[in-house]
Design an enzyme around this catalytic site. Structure first.
Site, PDB file in Angstrom:
ATOM      1  N   GLY A  57     -76.884 -23.682  -0.443  1.00 18.57           N
ATOM      2  CA  GLY A  57     -77.652 -22.517  -0.892  1.00 18.57           C
ATOM      3  C   GLY A  57     -78.232 -21.742   0.273  1.00 18.57           C
ATOM      4  O   GLY A  57     -77.613 -21.614   1.337  1.00 18.57           O
ATOM      5  N   SER A  58     -79.457 -21.257   0.072  1.00 17.47           N
ATOM      6  CA  SER A  58     -80.060 -20.353   1.047  1.00 17.47           C
ATOM      7  C   SER A  58     -80.240 -20.950   2.436  1.00 17.47           C
ATOM      8  O   SER A  58     -80.408 -20.209   3.400  1.00 17.47           O
ATOM      9  CB  SER A  58     -81.429 -19.908   0.550  1.00 17.47           C
ATOM     10  OG  SER A  58     -81.316 -19.412  -0.750  1.00 17.47           O
TER      11      SER A  58
END
Lengths: 577, 96
Positions: A299-300
């Site tokens: 993810g981020s």
């Protein structure tokens, strides 16, 4: 009166025996002697080896001299695993002859129901049964003192793990034969085990050793293994992680603490864990060293690498502005959106607010090959260089097969997978001055030499961005810790289930460095399926990061780099006249 | 001639008996050595066991629990810590 008989001259008594008879006797005796001589020659010359061997079998014995298994120590020399004597109790059922009271006492000492003991002893066909293996040495002494006939003890060793479940995944465990089965016990089994020695001896009637026949082969004890783990940091990390997993009703969690200067792993904890001494009802979920064996989409937490690459290629500067409105972007028919749409953001703010659109806009200016090289250089898609059984490499597809939408999603961490350990390792690029440190599970004295990935200037810029994430307006103000500046990146990813993404299952994580000015540690935290309302990495994982950083830096003896408001602590004392 | 033989016979007998004694003595000593070696091994492993026990009594978990519950202590935070620097350390660059 009568006259005496003259025997010598009596013709009646004169011998009439023929000479050959006496010769026959002599010959017979000579033959017998010849037979004896022949037999002696056969025994001593022809069949010498055979008889010598047969003799030896009857009094000479080869004793095995067992080698002690090496200890596993933490970086300060504290014991994480060590072998202690633990006698095993066995019996010859038909010889067992003890009063009821004695047997009841035996059952009590072994903490075994009387019925079970009786069952073991009732099988009279067997000439050997284990009653209980590896009991405590003190119990063994008491059983010996009972003096029940037919009950014997065999000297064995058992592995003790004083740290228990906190360090269980790192240290691993051995089986009943003292062979490593998991973790470091397995990875370094060869060094730890040593070599058994042997000696050839003569035993007397009573079984006592009376003489050595030849030179002994002394046993070579296993080497002690000193890990890079600090048992205190390990414990605190485990404790904070456990609390967080329980508070957020999560399925599992992991935390990794790396020393970014030396590349040593200071702590590596997973929850749920297990107690290495009591492994009767272990499940795979407890046993798995998630930080190394489980991969997930980062993810981020992937975004900083894309930004770092864009900086490195000179495409942007930290102050360059990027339009992220209206919070949506369509690439090849698919739409990418921000959870909280923003307007015009600087590159700094893209990281701070974790904007997908901003990151993708930067990523689309990069070649797939460049991105792939960056990811590979920091270790994604590659097996970490740690000797852990079952460490996985994660997944990073060859850049030639990337479609534009895939390149876009990869820039914010979907479509690639990594383990938490790899993620922590990759962040050492930002913690150091742009080089990737080699990791080590063993204690090493020298500072490590890394491989350069980005320039010193860009590493500094990235540190500033990561610091902003934890500041006002960032996604992870809960990562702040008292007295120390921190920087990091939150991540929240939908969990994959079957072919698509599960609807309400998330993973929250946080990877960060501290102190930001002069980083010393990288800490990565992952909480799997938090289900108590909160699930963002900034809410579930960042607090664990904060507490772990606080304890670790204090334990490493680093003075705070930020001003702290002193608190006067007083115990309320009741006034008296 | 007979005298010499007698003397030699006695000498052989004495030496034989002495050999028996020496052999016996050497075995006795050997057994003793064995026992002592075994004892030393036993003590070694006892030491190891006690060290592990001591360690098990001093795990961070236990220390924390006892200091929190019995001694009413709290973990130190930078807010309640007075940091002192002394010149030599400052010269090493390890002080802030």
């Amino acid at each position: 009166m009568s006259r005496s008989v003259r025997y010598t001259s009596s013709p009646l008594l004169a011998s009439k025996t023929p000479v050959w008879r006496s010769k026959l006797i002599v010959a017979g005796i000579a033959l017998a002697f010849a037979g004896l001589a022949g037999r002696a020659a056969y025994v001593q010359v022809v069949g010498n080896d055979f008889f010598q061997r047969q003799g030896e079998v009857r009094f000479a014995r080869t004793l095995e001299l067992p080698a002690n298994r090496g200890r596993i120590l933490d970086r300060n020399g504290l014991i994480l695993a060590s072998s202690v004597p633990a006698p095993s109790i066995w019996a010859i059922p038909e010889d067992v002859d003890g009063s009821k009271a004695q047997l009841a006492e035996l059952a009590r000492l072994l903490q075994m129901p009387m019925a079970e003991l009786n069952k073991k002893l009732s099988n009279e066909d067997k000439s050997f049964v284990w009653i209980k293996r590896q009991v405590d040495a003190s119990v063994g002494e008491k059983i010996h003192a009972l003096g029940i006939k037919g009950i014997y003890q065999r000297k064995e060793y058992r592995r003790e793990y004083p740290e228990g479940e906190a360090a269980a995944h790192v240290v691993g465990f051995t089986n009943v034969e003292d062979r490593g089965q998991e973790g470091m016990e397995l990875a370094f089994n060869k060094d730890l085990a040593g070599h058994a020695g042997s000696r050839r001896v003569i035993k007397d009637r009573l079984g006592r050793v009376v003489e050595d026949v030849r030179e002994q082969v002394p046993p070579v004890d296993g080497k002690d293994l000193q890990l890079s783990i600090d048992s205190k940091i390990q414990f605190f990390a485990y404790q904070k992680l456990r609390d967080a997993v329980l508070t957020h009703k999560a399925k599992a969690g992991s935390v990794v603490v790396l020393d970014s200067i030396s590349g040593e792993v200071l702590a590596l904890a997973n929850y749920p864990s297990f107690s290495p001494d009591k492994r009767q009802s272990l499940s795979g979920a407890q046993l798995r060293n998630r930080a190394l064996t489980d991969t997930f989409e980062p993810g981020s937490t992937m975004k900083p690498f894309v930004v770092a690459l864009a900086l490195q290629k000179g495409l942007v500067r930290p102050e360059t502005q990027i339009q992220t409105a209206p919070g949506r972007l369509t690439i090849g028919g698919s739409t990418i959106s921000d959870a909280h749409p923003q307007g015009l953001l600087t590159v700094n703010q893209v990281i701070q607010k974790s904007s997908n659109v901003g990151t993708v806009k930067m990523a689309m200016q990069l070649q797939p090959r460049e991105m792939w090289e960056m990811f590979t250089q920091v270790g994604f898609g590659q097996k970490p260089q740690v000797p852990f059984p079952g460490a996985v490499s994660g997944r990073l597809r060859a850049y030639k097969t990337w479609r534009p939408i895939e390149q876009a999603t990869m820039s914010y961490g979907y479509g690639v997978s990594t383990s938490l350990f790899q993620l922590a390792h990759a962040y050492s690029v930002f913690a150091r001055d742009g080089d990737l440190v080699p990791v080590s599970m063993l204690k090493s004295a020298d500072p490590a030499v890394g491989v350069r990935v980005i320039s010193e200037k860009n590493a500094l810029a990235m540190r500033n961005m990561l610091h902003m994430v934890t500041g006002p307006g960032g996604t992870a103000h809960k990562a702040q810790t008292m007295g120390y500046s921190v920087g990091g990146k939150t991540g929240t990813a939908h969990k994959q289930e079957g072919k698509g993404y599960a609807d309400k299952k998330y993973r929250g994580f946080f990877v960060g460095i501290a102190p930001t000015e002069k980083p010393r540690i990288v800490v990565a935290v992952m909480i799997d399926e938090p289900s108590n309302g909160k699930y963002f990495g900034g809410d579930v994982a960042a607090p664990v990061f904060s507490e772990t950083v606080q304890q670790t830096l204090r334990m490493l003896g680093l003075p705070p780099d930020m001003a702290v408001k002193p608190q006067i602590v007083t115990n309320p004392v009741e006034e008296s006249f | 001639m007979t005298r010499l033989n007698l003397v030699l016979l006695v000498a052989v007998l004495v030496s034989a008996l002495y050999l028996v004694r020496t052999q016996y003595e050497s075995r006795r000593l050997f057994v003793e050595l064995e026992k002592t070696t075994a004892l030393s091994r036993q003590l070694d492993s006892d030491k190891e066991r006690l060290q592990v026990e001591k360690r098990a009594q001093a795990t961070p978990l236990r220390v924390e629990q006892i200091s929190r519950e019995r001694l009413q202590m709290r973990s130190a935070t930078p807010a309640i810590t007075q940091y002192v620097t002394y010149k030599n350390a400052a010269a090493d660059g390890s002080a802030p």
